[in-house]
Structure formats: C-alpha cells, structure tokens
Design a protein around this motif. Structure first.
Motif, PDB file in Angstrom:
ATOM      1  N   LEU A 110       0.909  -1.251   0.372  1.00 26.88           N
ATOM      2  CA  LEU A 110      -0.084  -0.050   0.484  1.00 26.88           C
ATOM      3  C   LEU A 110       1.115   1.425   0.143  1.00 26.88           C
ATOM      4  CD1 LEU A 110      -2.852  -1.304   2.392  1.00 26.88           C
ATOM      5  CD2 LEU A 110      -3.159  -0.601  -0.231  1.00 26.88           C
ATOM      6  N   TYR A 125      -0.339   3.082   7.092  1.00 23.28           N
ATOM      7  CA  TYR A 125       0.126   2.157   6.220  1.00 23.28           C
ATOM      8  C   TYR A 125       0.798   2.090   7.466  1.00 23.28           C
ATOM      9  CZ  TYR A 125      -3.178   2.426   2.515  1.00 23.28           C
ATOM     10  OH  TYR A 125      -4.084   3.667   1.814  1.00 23.28           O
ATOM     11  N   LEU A 182      -4.998  -1.278  10.239  1.00 21.41           N
ATOM     12  CA  LEU A 182      -5.366  -1.021   8.805  1.00 21.41           C
ATOM     13  C   LEU A 182      -7.333  -1.587   9.108  1.00 21.41           C
ATOM     14  CD1 LEU A 182      -2.784  -2.628   6.793  1.00 21.41           C
ATOM     15  CD2 LEU A 182      -3.215  -0.064   7.690  1.00 21.41           C
ATOM     16  N   GLY A 183      -7.961  -2.145   9.971  1.00 23.68           N
ATOM     17  CA  GLY A 183      -9.314  -2.299  10.412  1.00 23.68           C
ATOM     18  C   GLY A 183      -9.732  -4.174   9.699  1.00 23.68           C
ATOM     19  N   ASP A 184     -10.903  -4.807   9.214  1.00 29.85           N
ATOM     20  CA  ASP A 184     -11.149  -5.591   9.263  1.00 29.85           C
ATOM     21  C   ASP A 184     -12.231  -5.274   8.500  1.00 29.85           C
ATOM     22  OD1 ASP A 184     -12.745  -7.232   9.178  1.00 29.85           O
ATOM     23  OD2 ASP A 184     -11.310  -8.395  11.040  1.00 29.85           O
ATOM     24  N   ALA A 185     -11.712  -6.130   7.339  1.00 24.87           N
ATOM     25  CA  ALA A 185     -13.920  -6.500   5.855  1.00 24.87           C
ATOM     26  C   ALA A 185     -14.501  -6.318   6.396  1.00 24.87           C
ATOM     27  CB  ALA A 185     -12.738  -6.903   4.765  1.00 24.87           C
ATOM     28  N   ALA A 208     -13.683   1.106  10.559  1.00 21.12           N
ATOM     29  CA  ALA A 208     -12.770   2.119   9.524  1.00 21.12           C
ATOM     30  C   ALA A 208     -13.923   2.489   8.992  1.00 21.12           C
ATOM     31  CB  ALA A 208     -11.849   1.082   8.553  1.00 21.12           C
ATOM     32  N   PHE A 245      -9.289   6.872  13.010  1.00 26.86           N
ATOM     33  CA  PHE A 245      -8.029   6.033  11.818  1.00 26.86           C
ATOM     34  C   PHE A 245      -6.985   6.315  13.322  1.00 26.86           C
ATOM     35  CE2 PHE A 245      -6.504   7.889   8.101  1.00 26.86           C
ATOM     36  CZ  PHE A 245      -5.530   7.282   7.598  1.00 26.86           C
ATOM     37  N   GLU A 280     -11.646  -5.413   1.902  1.00 25.85           N
ATOM     38  CA  GLU A 280     -10.108  -5.672   2.596  1.00 25.85           C
ATOM     39  C   GLU A 280      -9.876  -4.558   2.410  1.00 25.85           C
ATOM     40  OE1 GLU A 280      -8.713  -9.723   3.688  1.00 25.85           O
ATOM     41  OE2 GLU A 280      -8.777  -9.894   1.269  1.00 25.85           O
ATOM     42  N   LEU A 281      -9.725  -4.066   0.948  1.00 24.65           N
ATOM     43  CA  LEU A 281      -9.066  -2.874   0.490  1.00 24.65           C
ATOM     44  C   LEU A 281     -10.046  -1.538   0.589  1.00 24.65           C
ATOM     45  CD1 LEU A 281      -8.049  -3.798  -3.231  1.00 24.65           C
ATOM     46  CD2 LEU A 281      -6.466  -4.229  -0.692  1.00 24.65           C
ATOM     47  N   ALA A 282     -10.873  -2.017   0.836  1.00 29.72           N
ATOM     48  CA  ALA A 282     -12.216  -0.577   1.370  1.00 29.72           C
ATOM     49  C   ALA A 282     -11.970  -0.406   3.138  1.00 29.72           C
ATOM     50  CB  ALA A 282     -13.631  -1.111   0.921  1.00 29.72           C
ATOM     51  N   ALA A 283     -11.488  -1.882   3.638  1.00 25.22           N
ATOM     52  CA  ALA A 283     -11.384  -1.337   5.372  1.00 25.22           C
ATOM     53  C   ALA A 283     -10.042  -0.653   4.866  1.00 25.22           C
ATOM     54  CB  ALA A 283     -11.562  -2.397   5.727  1.00 25.22           C
ATOM     55  N   ALA A 284      -8.855  -0.977   4.918  1.00 25.63           N
ATOM     56  CA  ALA A 284      -7.266  -0.677   4.609  1.00 25.63           C
ATOM     57  C   ALA A 284      -7.436   0.901   3.757  1.00 25.63           C
ATOM     58  CB  ALA A 284      -6.149  -1.667   4.611  1.00 25.63           C
ATOM     59  N   VAL A 285      -8.202   1.293   2.874  1.00 25.29           N
ATOM     60  CA  VAL A 285      -7.365   2.078   2.148  1.00 25.29           C
ATOM     61  C   VAL A 285      -8.356   3.660   2.564  1.00 25.29           C
ATOM     62  CG1 VAL A 285      -6.597   3.449  -0.500  1.00 25.29           C
ATOM     63  CG2 VAL A 285      -6.209   1.032   0.261  1.00 25.29           C
ATOM     64  N   PRO A 334     -10.369   4.580   5.380  1.00 27.99           N
ATOM     65  CA  PRO A 334      -9.784   5.689   6.318  1.00 27.99           C
ATOM     66  C   PRO A 334      -8.657   6.883   4.946  1.00 27.99           C
ATOM     67  CG  PRO A 334      -9.640   3.863   7.213  1.00 27.99           C
ATOM     68  CD  PRO A 334      -9.628   3.255   5.946  1.00 27.99           C
TER      69      PRO A 334
END
Lengths: 219, 219
Positions: free
Chosen positions: A153, A192, A197-200, A205, A211, B180-185, B187
C-alpha cells in the motif's frame, strides 16, 4: 566513457561505469538499447555487463534509479528514515521520496513507469528491488502486523503520488513543496506503517475519526 | 455492429455504438486505430465520430472507461457514494473503485495508464473527465478546504492502488478482497476528503495519532 581504456572485471568502478553508460543509452535508445554498445561506452567486456546484470531488466531498473550522487537503490538512502522514531517515519519517507525524484526528474520517473507497463521483467525487478529490498525491510521493523500489505500500500501510494506530480502533473500536487506533501501525505504513510488497517467485516474503518494508530510500535 | 444499417446523427444509440466499436478497435489496434474503421463498424458517418469526440483522446478515454453496464464516466456512478454521510464516503469510494475495475479488467486499466504515458491528450482528458468531473465534485461537497489538492491526492492514491493490483500485481494487494481494501484504504481516502491535511511548517502531522478529522463536515 568511451575514451577510457578497457576496465578489467575486478575494477571497483566498472559496475558504476556500466550504469552510467546504460543510463545514457536507455535515455537515448529506449529499453532495447544495445548491451554491446553499453559495454563499449563503459570500456568493459560485454561479458562483464552480463556478470553484474544477468537480465536486461536488472540493468534498466538500476540504471534509471542510479543518481548523480550514487545509486538510489542503495538501502543506505533509507538510513535517515530508519533512525527516526517509528511515529515520524511516514512523513520522512514522503519527504525523501519527493525530494529524490524531484532531483532525478520527471522524465526518469516516467521512464520507469513506461518500462514497467511494457516489460514484465521490469515490473518483477521493481517488485524485488524497490518493494522487496527497500520498502518491506523498513516496514517490518515497525509494523504490528500485515507487513506485505502495508509495504505494498505504501509503494502503491507513492507511485500514485508520483504519477500525479511527474506524469499527469495535476496542478495542486505539482505546485506543492516537498514539505507540504510530507505534511499532507506523511500521516497516511504513517497509518500504513503502524496504524490499524481495519477489518473487512467490522465497522471501525467506516467512520471518520476511526483512524487508529498503534501506540509506540516496536522499533 | 458492422452488419446494421447506417445510423443517422440523431439516433439515440449512435454515440454508444461508436464507443463500443472504438473499444474493440483500440483493444485490437492500439491508440492509433482507424477512426474511419470505427465509424464503419458502428454504422455511422465518420463526421459523427468527430461530432461526438472532437479529439482522438476523447474517444479513447471514454471508450476504455465505457463498461458493459454503461459508461463508467457517468457521474451517476458516484450517486451511491454521494448519498452516504460524509464520514463514510472514503470507504465507499474505495469499494466502488476496486469493484468497478476488477469487473472492467486489468488489461483496460493498463491500457489507460499506458496511453496516458504516451499521449499528452489522454492525460489532459483524464484530468478533465476523471479528476475534474468525477472526483472534484465529490470532494467539494464535503471538504473543509483545499479541494484541488484533496481531489488530486485521492485520484493519485487510487491510481497507485490500481497500479499495484492490476499492473504490478503485488501479492497482498492483489489477493485482498474489495472489502479488505475498502477497510484498509478507506480511512486514508476519508482523511483526504475531510481530514486535516496539516501544515508544512508546524508539527502536527509529524506524530502518529495526529490524524485529525474534521467533525461532521457539511454535506
């Protein structure tokens, strides 16, 4: 270069001479520049080019990254970032990336991206040298988890920033100073590096303000 | 398309037929595909192609973005994002971007980037249609300030994410689900939409945890 005598294999600066000749040749003739011509310009035997750079893509990537102050690929360029507390490395990494490529030039940034799009070998070498040998080792020293995703990322965001500044030349990003970009983008890279990084499948998030960053990650 | 009768200028689907023919032609012949051949395949007069798309770059960008479910360039695709509370738009935008290009395909993403690198007209059209007509209007509804910088950082980050997922195919980003990308990116995009972008000359962005967001921005 071409006027010097032929260098022997053990010559300490033979590798550097090859990189300099390659940089000029790739800039002039593109990715398919003659390797024999590069050897001749560097004053070395063609076998030595192959010895240091078994694949054309290896030579190309290192030559484009090779700077007037030495090879940018050298992991030592990240020493100043690594020496900082983990919580300040995001901003420092953005500042380093922007100032370095501002100095190296938009054309070279575009050359790397263009070659990566056209040649799978170039993408593979960038994956190895830039993501694998530079970004990932930096990340794994400070990240609490998911080192590969974080590294990728970060690499992707920096490439995207470069696309807007040096290729698409979007006005606000192009006009911003390295310090302004470090201030705006640094916290994102920090997220990053060390953030959550959160959880789907749960919600943190989704909300602004969620954040979260991990307090004082290990260094 | 080629077997149908010639369409008249006013025909409601003439524009769409041109886009479909252009998409096939650009995929087959590259950026310099014959405009006359595209007109023939679409069953329209060549002048009509020029009428709808005064520049080759306009036709190219819209054709590549044109999806089986209608043109992706339609600002209506962002309606679902716009209807959300401002604090949830970052995650929704990432989810939309990833699912849309996953469906459209890595090859088309690469085609846009490759053409943008080779043709200034393509970059200019992407600046107008993607950054100017899609991203910026979304940002200016919720951002507290610096709309252009925010829009450009968002566009750049999404392009960079696409480079890692659909071109460089870095493993962790490629393997991640859209959620997963929505959760990580998400924010991060949220930060660029409504957060505090910091100041180049004071310190808040330097510390982890300083990732401030503006409470309930206007919608």
């Amino acid at each position: 270069m071409g006027t010097r005598g032929r260098r022997r294999a053990g010559s300490p600066d033979a590798r550097q001479a090859i990189l300099e000749a390659a940089r000029a040749a790739f800039a002039r003739d593109g990715y398919n520049a003659s390797l024999r011509g590069i050897a001749r310009a560097a004053g070395v035997d063609p076998a030595l080019v192959h010895h240091y750079f078994p694949e054309r893509s290896h030579l190309f990537v290192e030559a484009v990254y090779d700077g007037p102050d030495g090879p940018v690929m050298d992991p030592a360029v990240l020493d100043d970032v690594r020496r900082l507390p983990a919580s300040r490395q995001g901003t420092a990494l953005v500042r380093l990336f922007v100032t370095q490529w501002d100095r190296m030039g938009a054309d070279r940034f575009a050359a790397v991206v263009r070659a990566a799009l056209a040649h799978e070998g170039v993408v593979a070498r960038i994956r190895e040298l830039v993501v694998g040998a530079l970004v990932t080792p930096l990340v794994e020293r400070v990240a609490p988890d998911r080192v590969r995703l974080r590294s990728q990322l970060i690499a992707g965001h920096l490439v995207g920033l470069g696309m807007t500044r040096w290729i698409a030349r979007l006005d606000a990003v192009s006009a911003a100073s390295p310090e302004e970009l470090a201030a705006a983008v640094g916290p994102v890279i920090q997220h990053y590096l060390t953030g959550d990084l959160g959880d789907a499948h749960d919600g943190p998030a989704e909300e602004a303000g969620a954040f979260k960053t991990v307090e004082e990650p290990r260094e």
